[in-house]
Scaffold this motif. Structure first.
Motif, PDB file in Angstrom:
ATOM      1  N   ARG A   1       0.827  -1.199   0.000  1.00 48.62           N
ATOM      2  CA  ARG A   1       0.000   0.000   0.000  1.00 48.62           C
ATOM      3  C   ARG A   1       0.866   1.255   0.000  1.00 48.62           C
ATOM      4  NH1 ARG A   1      -2.737   0.870   4.584  1.00 48.62           N
ATOM      5  NH2 ARG A   1      -1.430  -0.537   5.754  1.00 48.62           N
ATOM      6  N   PRO A   2       1.194   1.804  -1.168  1.00 46.38           N
ATOM      7  CA  PRO A   2       2.023   3.014  -1.209  1.00 46.38           C
ATOM      8  C   PRO A   2       1.415   4.198  -0.462  1.00 46.38           C
ATOM      9  CG  PRO A   2       1.959   1.991  -3.363  1.00 46.38           C
ATOM     10  CD  PRO A   2       0.960   1.259  -2.502  1.00 46.38           C
TER      11      PRO A   2
ATOM     12  N   VAL B   1      16.054  10.567  -1.765  1.00 44.46           N
ATOM     13  CA  VAL B   1      15.630  10.249  -3.136  1.00 44.46           C
ATOM     14  C   VAL B   1      16.784  10.614  -4.051  1.00 44.46           C
ATOM     15  CG1 VAL B   1      14.018  10.784  -4.995  1.00 44.46           C
ATOM     16  CG2 VAL B   1      13.212  10.731  -2.647  1.00 44.46           C
ATOM     17  N   THR B   2      17.129   9.711  -4.942  1.00 46.79           N
ATOM     18  CA  THR B   2      18.181  10.009  -5.907  1.00 46.79           C
ATOM     19  C   THR B   2      17.697   9.629  -7.302  1.00 46.79           C
ATOM     20  OG1 THR B   2      20.488   9.631  -6.520  1.00 46.79           O
ATOM     21  CG2 THR B   2      19.328   7.789  -5.552  1.00 46.79           C
ATOM     22  N   VAL B   3      17.994  10.493  -8.281  1.00 47.53           N
ATOM     23  CA  VAL B   3      17.594  10.273  -9.669  1.00 47.53           C
ATOM     24  C   VAL B   3      18.828  10.470 -10.531  1.00 47.53           C
ATOM     25  CG1 VAL B   3      16.101  11.022 -11.543  1.00 47.53           C
ATOM     26  CG2 VAL B   3      15.277  11.129  -9.196  1.00 47.53           C
ATOM     27  N   ASN B   4      19.114   9.486 -11.381  1.00 44.95           N
ATOM     28  CA  ASN B   4      20.253   9.562 -12.288  1.00 44.95           C
ATOM     29  C   ASN B   4      19.818   9.154 -13.681  1.00 44.95           C
ATOM     30  OD1 ASN B   4      22.251  10.260 -10.349  1.00 44.95           O
ATOM     31  ND2 ASN B   4      22.259   8.147  -9.643  1.00 44.95           N
ATOM     32  N   ASP B   5      20.404   9.805 -14.676  1.00 39.62           N
ATOM     33  CA  ASP B   5      20.204   9.389 -16.060  1.00 39.62           C
ATOM     34  C   ASP B   5      21.364   8.483 -16.452  1.00 39.62           C
ATOM     35  OD1 ASP B   5      17.818  10.713 -16.609  1.00 39.62           O
ATOM     36  OD2 ASP B   5      18.879  12.606 -16.881  1.00 39.62           O
ATOM     37  N   THR B   6      21.033   7.310 -16.957  1.00 41.20           N
ATOM     38  CA  THR B   6      22.067   6.372 -17.374  1.00 41.20           C
ATOM     39  C   THR B   6      21.951   6.132 -18.866  1.00 41.20           C
ATOM     40  OG1 THR B   6      20.698   4.425 -16.973  1.00 41.20           O
ATOM     41  CG2 THR B   6      21.999   5.230 -15.131  1.00 41.20           C
ATOM     42  N   ALA B   7      23.076   5.883 -19.508  1.00 46.06           N
ATOM     43  CA  ALA B   7      23.078   5.638 -20.953  1.00 46.06           C
ATOM     44  C   ALA B   7      22.396   4.313 -21.284  1.00 46.06           C
ATOM     45  CB  ALA B   7      24.507   5.637 -21.477  1.00 46.06           C
ATOM     46  N   ARG B   8      22.520   3.355 -20.403  1.00 44.09           N
ATOM     47  CA  ARG B   8      22.003   2.023 -20.711  1.00 44.09           C
ATOM     48  C   ARG B   8      20.550   1.820 -20.286  1.00 44.09           C
ATOM     49  NH1 ARG B   8      25.117  -3.641 -20.117  1.00 44.09           N
ATOM     50  NH2 ARG B   8      23.619  -4.776 -21.360  1.00 44.09           N
TER      51      ARG B   8
ATOM     52  N   GLY C   1      18.334   4.435 -19.042  1.00 47.73           N
ATOM     53  CA  GLY C   1      17.478   5.616 -19.016  1.00 47.73           C
ATOM     54  C   GLY C   1      17.471   6.230 -17.626  1.00 47.73           C
ATOM     55  N   LYS C   2      16.324   6.762 -17.216  1.00 46.98           N
ATOM     56  CA  LYS C   2      16.193   7.400 -15.905  1.00 46.98           C
ATOM     57  C   LYS C   2      16.099   6.334 -14.818  1.00 46.98           C
ATOM     58  CE  LYS C   2      13.039  10.329 -13.325  1.00 46.98           C
ATOM     59  NZ  LYS C   2      11.770  11.023 -13.367  1.00 46.98           N
ATOM     60  N   ALA C   3      16.965   6.432 -13.834  1.00 44.41           N
ATOM     61  CA  ALA C   3      16.954   5.497 -12.707  1.00 44.41           C
ATOM     62  C   ALA C   3      16.687   6.284 -11.433  1.00 44.41           C
ATOM     63  CB  ALA C   3      18.284   4.761 -12.617  1.00 44.41           C
ATOM     64  N   GLU C   4      15.688   5.847 -10.675  1.00 45.59           N
ATOM     65  CA  GLU C   4      15.316   6.528  -9.440  1.00 45.59           C
ATOM     66  C   GLU C   4      15.347   5.528  -8.301  1.00 45.59           C
ATOM     67  OE1 GLU C   4      11.427   8.680  -7.426  1.00 45.59           O
ATOM     68  OE2 GLU C   4      11.437   8.259  -9.550  1.00 45.59           O
TER      69      GLU C   4
ATOM     70  N   THR D   1      14.033   1.267  -2.380  1.00 39.70           N
ATOM     71  CA  THR D   1      13.158   0.777  -3.452  1.00 39.70           C
ATOM     72  C   THR D   1      13.525   1.451  -4.767  1.00 39.70           C
ATOM     73  OG1 THR D   1      11.482   2.474  -3.127  1.00 39.70           O
ATOM     74  CG2 THR D   1      11.222   0.440  -1.870  1.00 39.70           C
ATOM     75  N   CYS D   2      13.327   0.710  -5.824  1.00 38.16           N
ATOM     76  CA  CYS D   2      13.489   1.227  -7.186  1.00 38.16           C
ATOM     77  C   CYS D   2      12.162   0.982  -7.893  1.00 38.16           C
ATOM     78  CB  CYS D   2      14.597   0.510  -7.923  1.00 38.16           C
ATOM     79  SG  CYS D   2      16.209   0.761  -7.207  1.00 38.16           S
ATOM     80  N   PRO D   3      11.504   2.017  -8.402  1.00 40.62           N
ATOM     81  CA  PRO D   3      10.229   1.808  -9.090  1.00 40.62           C
ATOM     82  C   PRO D   3      10.383   0.855 -10.270  1.00 40.62           C
ATOM     83  CG  PRO D   3      10.604   4.135  -8.709  1.00 40.62           C
ATOM     84  CD  PRO D   3      11.859   3.422  -8.332  1.00 40.62           C
ATOM     85  N   ALA D   4       9.295   0.227 -10.649  1.00 42.36           N
ATOM     86  CA  ALA D   4       9.329  -0.770 -11.723  1.00 42.36           C
ATOM     87  C   ALA D   4       9.810  -0.181 -13.038  1.00 42.36           C
ATOM     88  CB  ALA D   4       7.944  -1.388 -11.908  1.00 42.36           C
ATOM     89  N   THR D   5       9.587   1.106 -13.266  1.00 42.19           N
ATOM     90  CA  THR D   5      10.029   1.705 -14.528  1.00 42.19           C
ATOM     91  C   THR D   5      11.543   1.687 -14.638  1.00 42.19           C
ATOM     92  OG1 THR D   5       9.976   3.887 -13.515  1.00 42.19           O
ATOM     93  CG2 THR D   5       8.031   3.205 -14.758  1.00 42.19           C
TER      94      THR D   5
END
Length: 125
Positions: free
Chosen positions: A34-35, A44-51, A53-56, A89-93
């Motif tokens: 239950r979110p 919270v950390t957000v990074n753009d990766t070449a392989r 895409g967006k990783a959160e 946690t890492c979202p499913a996306t």
């Protein structure tokens, strides 16, 4: 960790209560299923990766399971211990892998044996 686990937040700070009573041992519930029960994450950390895409990634500190059974602590006297940890946690996306090489190669068409008298793929083109 299973997606139906329920953890507990740290106990709230001690406040004076004129009614007295026992202090709480656990905070509010944190249900992975239950979110809506999740408070704001500690980090919270957000990074753009070449392989990929967006990783959160999101993290909550000082969560602990509420122990229901004493089987692991059969020789322990007194109250059961509270073992706190960090949940990340890492979202499913973020989990959908992207190779960066474009779409997968096409699967070659199946061919049939010419000895059976059926047509081959070459005959149909």
């Amino acid at each position: 960790m299973r997606s139906d686990r329920v953890l507990r937040l740290p106990k709230p700070p001690r406040l004076y209560d004129p009614r007295g009573g026992r202090l709480p041992r656990h905070g509010k519930e944190f249900s992975l299923a239950r979110p809506a029960s999740w408070p704001e994450p500690s980090v919270v950390t957000v990074n753009d990766t070449a392989r990929y895409g967006k990783a959160e990634a999101r993290a909550w500190e000082r969560l602990h399971p509420r122990l229901q059974q004493r089987s692991a602590y059969i020789d322990h006297d007194g109250e059961l211990p509270v073992v706190e940890g960090t949940l990340i946690t890492c979202p499913a996306t973020a989990m959908h892998l992207r190779s960066g090489c474009g779409p997968p190669p096409p699967v070659p068409p199946r061919t049939t044996s010419t000895s059976s008298g059926r047509a081959t793929c070459a005959d149909s083109t």
